[in-house]
Design an enzyme around this catalytic site. Structure first.
Site, short mmCIF file in Angstrom:
data_model
loop_
_atom_site.label_atom_id
_atom_site.label_comp_id
_atom_site.label_asym_id
_atom_site.label_seq_id
_atom_site.Cartn_x
_atom_site.Cartn_y
_atom_site.Cartn_z
N ASP A 138 -6.99 4.58 -4.39
CA ASP A 138 -7.63 4.47 -3.07
C ASP A 138 -8.22 5.87 -2.82
O ASP A 138 -8.44 6.62 -3.79
CB ASP A 138 -6.61 4.06 -1.99
N LYS A 160 0.87 -1.19 0.00
CA LYS A 160 0.00 0.00 0.00
C LYS A 160 0.90 1.23 0.00
O LYS A 160 2.06 1.15 0.42
CB LYS A 160 -0.88 0.00 1.26
P1 NDP Z 1 -12.80 8.25 -2.46
O1 NDP Z 1 -11.73 9.24 -2.27
O2 NDP Z 1 -13.38 8.05 -3.81
O3 NDP Z 1 -14.03 8.58 -1.48
C1 NDP Z 1 -13.87 8.63 -0.10
C2 NDP Z 1 -15.18 9.08 0.52
O4 NDP Z 1 -15.08 8.95 1.93
C3 NDP Z 1 -15.50 10.54 0.22
O5 NDP Z 1 -16.89 10.70 0.18
C4 NDP Z 1 -14.90 11.26 1.43
O6 NDP Z 1 -15.52 12.50 1.72
C5 NDP Z 1 -15.16 10.26 2.52
N1 NDP Z 1 -14.12 10.38 3.56
C6 NDP Z 1 -12.79 10.16 3.40
N2 NDP Z 1 -12.12 10.41 4.54
C7 NDP Z 1 -13.06 10.80 5.41
C8 NDP Z 1 -13.01 11.18 6.77
N3 NDP Z 1 -11.84 11.22 7.45
N4 NDP Z 1 -14.19 11.50 7.36
C9 NDP Z 1 -15.35 11.44 6.68
N5 NDP Z 1 -15.47 11.09 5.39
C10 NDP Z 1 -14.33 10.78 4.78
O7 NDP Z 1 -12.22 6.88 -1.86
P2 NDP Z 1 -12.72 5.40 -2.14
O8 NDP Z 1 -14.19 5.36 -2.30
O9 NDP Z 1 -11.85 4.83 -3.18
O10 NDP Z 1 -12.30 4.67 -0.77
C11 NDP Z 1 -13.18 4.58 0.35
C12 NDP Z 1 -12.74 3.47 1.26
O11 NDP Z 1 -12.75 2.22 0.53
C13 NDP Z 1 -11.34 3.58 1.85
O12 NDP Z 1 -11.33 3.00 3.14
C14 NDP Z 1 -10.51 2.72 0.91
O13 NDP Z 1 -9.31 2.26 1.53
C15 NDP Z 1 -11.48 1.58 0.67
N6 NDP Z 1 -11.21 0.80 -0.53
C16 NDP Z 1 -11.18 1.38 -1.78
C17 NDP Z 1 -10.96 0.61 -2.88
C18 NDP Z 1 -11.03 1.18 -4.25
O14 NDP Z 1 -11.00 0.38 -5.21
N7 NDP Z 1 -11.16 2.47 -4.45
C19 NDP Z 1 -10.65 -0.84 -2.76
C20 NDP Z 1 -10.83 -1.37 -1.42
C21 NDP Z 1 -11.06 -0.56 -0.36
P3 NDP Z 1 -14.78 13.86 1.31
O15 NDP Z 1 -14.82 13.89 -0.20
O16 NDP Z 1 -15.60 14.91 1.95
O17 NDP Z 1 -13.39 13.75 1.86
#
Ligand code: NDP
Length: 448
Positions: free
Chosen positions: A169, A129
């Site tokens: 991510d 990662k």
């Molecule tokens: P994105 O950046 O596309 O979206 C993240 C979302 O979560 C946004 O809506 C963001 O809001 C919100 N968010 C992030 N940090 C915080 C925080 N500290 N408090 C509140 N809201 C938060 O990321 P992904 O959708 O790709 O990833 C989301 C999760 O899924 C993570 O845990 C990631 O590790 C996991 N994941 C992702 C994969 C992938 O293929 N993308 C694969 C496997 C797991 P805002 O925009 O306001 O920050």
């Protein structure tokens, strides 16, 4: 938390001593070790080969300076990370996260989880990662490009299709992967498609990769519900987050007949009793890079809440898809009080250990992230397969492959849980079956 077998306890204490202040990494390690008492008792060769200690120490940890210039000419310095955790099953594989909260401990927790998640897919990929404490919010495309180019100017020497294959991510989507791939190609003078996944369809990406993590989470949820003769049809669903995973989890749940009534971002949450308008949500989040307040402003029956928790909204299925430790014990209690049937982690480690214990005590079906969100990395591995054979598959074929991978993955977790006397415990099932696979490979490869 259970009491650990002495072998596991010793290894855990070493982790605490060697990695001070890395709370999320400690949490992720402890969560796996908690499932392994019976495994290490049944397989003494793991202790004899110090497998636990070796697994908890990354094979390689990289930390580097990322200087870049903003649109006004100011120079910024961020920190870049890549933790190449374990390559017993294949090249290191795992995403890059760009978010101001990123530090070495966060990257290690994610890399550690990734080892087991990747093993669960049944595909030949190790765990790693990376990321940076760079905050992409509010930055222009040109600034994002310069940052990505600077990041890759160091990272390129450590990655490769047989070595380490990063993906996206939080904060790293198609745009960033494009800039990263472009810079890799320019520096190395090689069109090495398999070095990154999550690429655009125009230059070697795979159909369904964008949708894969969210879709996979819902496929896993469907399989869990089926064990209780239930389905998603007509269910009330909530997702947290409104990024890549959340949007496509909501889309697949909707396609399977559920109604998704709420989602969130770091500024609060929206409730839309008519069911989320996913076209509007995508337009705002993917195209305009806007906020949920913009969504609420365009939907007459939607309400935006800047305070409180999205988990206070009643639902039958909860899909936390935002970030680590976002669903606490209080949230779990309120979900249980509102009659939640199943919780599946689209994000990595979004539920705190206390919250997970509350779900277990109340017979709520619970899928840990390393199982439920493995569809993303599984489809990345399918992208690598297509790149290696210079092929590209149709959407429906790729989605069918993903669906079957999630069905197999669910069954693998359920079977391991049964075998080790914990039927229905997907946490134990996921940890045990993936650990055994990685540990056996490590034993076979010798002390390296
Ligand atoms: P994105 O950046 O596309 O979206 C993240 C979302 O979560 C946004 O809506 C963001 O809001 C919100 N968010 C992030 N940090 C915080 C925080 N500290 N408090 C509140 N809201 C938060 O990321 P992904 O959708 O790709 O990833 C989301 C999760 O899924 C993570 O845990 C990631 O590790 C996991 N994941 C992702 C994969 C992938 O293929 N993308 C694969 C496997 C797991 P805002 O925009 O306001 O920050």
């Amino acid at each position: 938390m259970s009491e650990l077998d002495p072998t596991l306890d010793r290894a855990y204490r070493t982790v605490l001593d060697r990695n001070p202040g890395e709370a999320e990494f400690h949490q992720a390690v402890r969560e796996v070790l908690d499932s392994l008492n019976r495994v290490v008792a049944a397989r003494p060769e793991y202790a004899a080969g110090s497998i636990i200690e070796r697994l908890c120490e990354p094979e390689r940890q990289l930390m580097f300076r990322v200087p870049w210039t903003d649109d006004k000419g100011n120079v910024h310095i961020n920190r870049g990370f890549r933790v190449e955790f374990n390559s017993a099953l294949g090249p290191y594989k795992g995403g890059l996260r760009f978010h101001p909260t990123v530090n070495l401990g966060i990257v290690k927790f994610l890399g550690f989880e990734q080892i087991f998640k990747n093993a669960l897919t049944g595909l030949p990929i190790g765990g790693g990662k990376g990321g940076s404490d760079f905050d992409p919010k509010g930055r222009s495309d040109a600034e994002i490009m310069r940052f990505c180019q600077s990041f890759m100017t160091e990272l390129y020497r450590h990655i490769g299709e047989y070595t380490d294959v990063p993906a996206g991510d939080i904060g790293v989507g198609g745009r960033e992967i494009g800039y990263l791939f472009g810079q890799y190609k320019r520096i190395t003078n090689r069109y090495e498609s398999g070095v990154l996944t999550g690429k655009g369809l125009a230059y070697g990406g795979s159909q369904v990769r964008t949708e894969a993590t969210g879709y996979g989470t819902v496929f896993f949820t469907r399989e869990m519900l089926a064990t209780k003769n239930r389905s998603l049809s007509g269910r009330r669903v909530i997702v947290s987050g409104s990024g890549n995973v959340a949007i496509y989890a909501a889309q697949k749940a909707t396609q399977l007949g559920a109604q998704v009534v709420a989602c969130s971002d770091s500024g609060g949450y929206v409730v839309d009793e008519d069911g989320l308008d996913l076209d509007l949500l995508k337009q705002i989040k993917e195209v305009e890079r806007g906020r949920l307040t913009d969504y609420a402003a365009q939907r007459p029956n939607a309400t935006h809440h800047a305070e409180g928790s999205v988990w206070s909204v009643p639902c039958e299925i909860a899909l936390p898809c935002a970030t680590q430790n976002e669903l606490h014990a209080e949230d779990a209690k309120s979900l249980v009080a509102n009659g939640v049937l199943a919780v599946a982690e689209g994000a990595n480690m979004p539920c705190t250990p206390d919250a997970v214990a509350i779900f277990a005590d109340n017979d709520v079906l619970f899928a840990p992230g390393k199982a439920a969100n493995a569809g993303g990395v599984a489809t990345s591995a399918l992208e690598m397969q297509q790149n290696a054979s210079r092929d590209s598959w149709h959407f429906s074929h790729t989605e069918e492959r993903l669906d079957q991978i999630m069905i197999d993955l669910h069954d693998r977790c359920a079977t391991a849980a049964d075998t080790f006397g914990e039927p229905g415990n997907y946490v134990a099932g996921a940890n045990i079956s993936s650990f055994v696979q990685v540990a056996d490979a490590m034993l076979a490869l010798g002390v390296i």
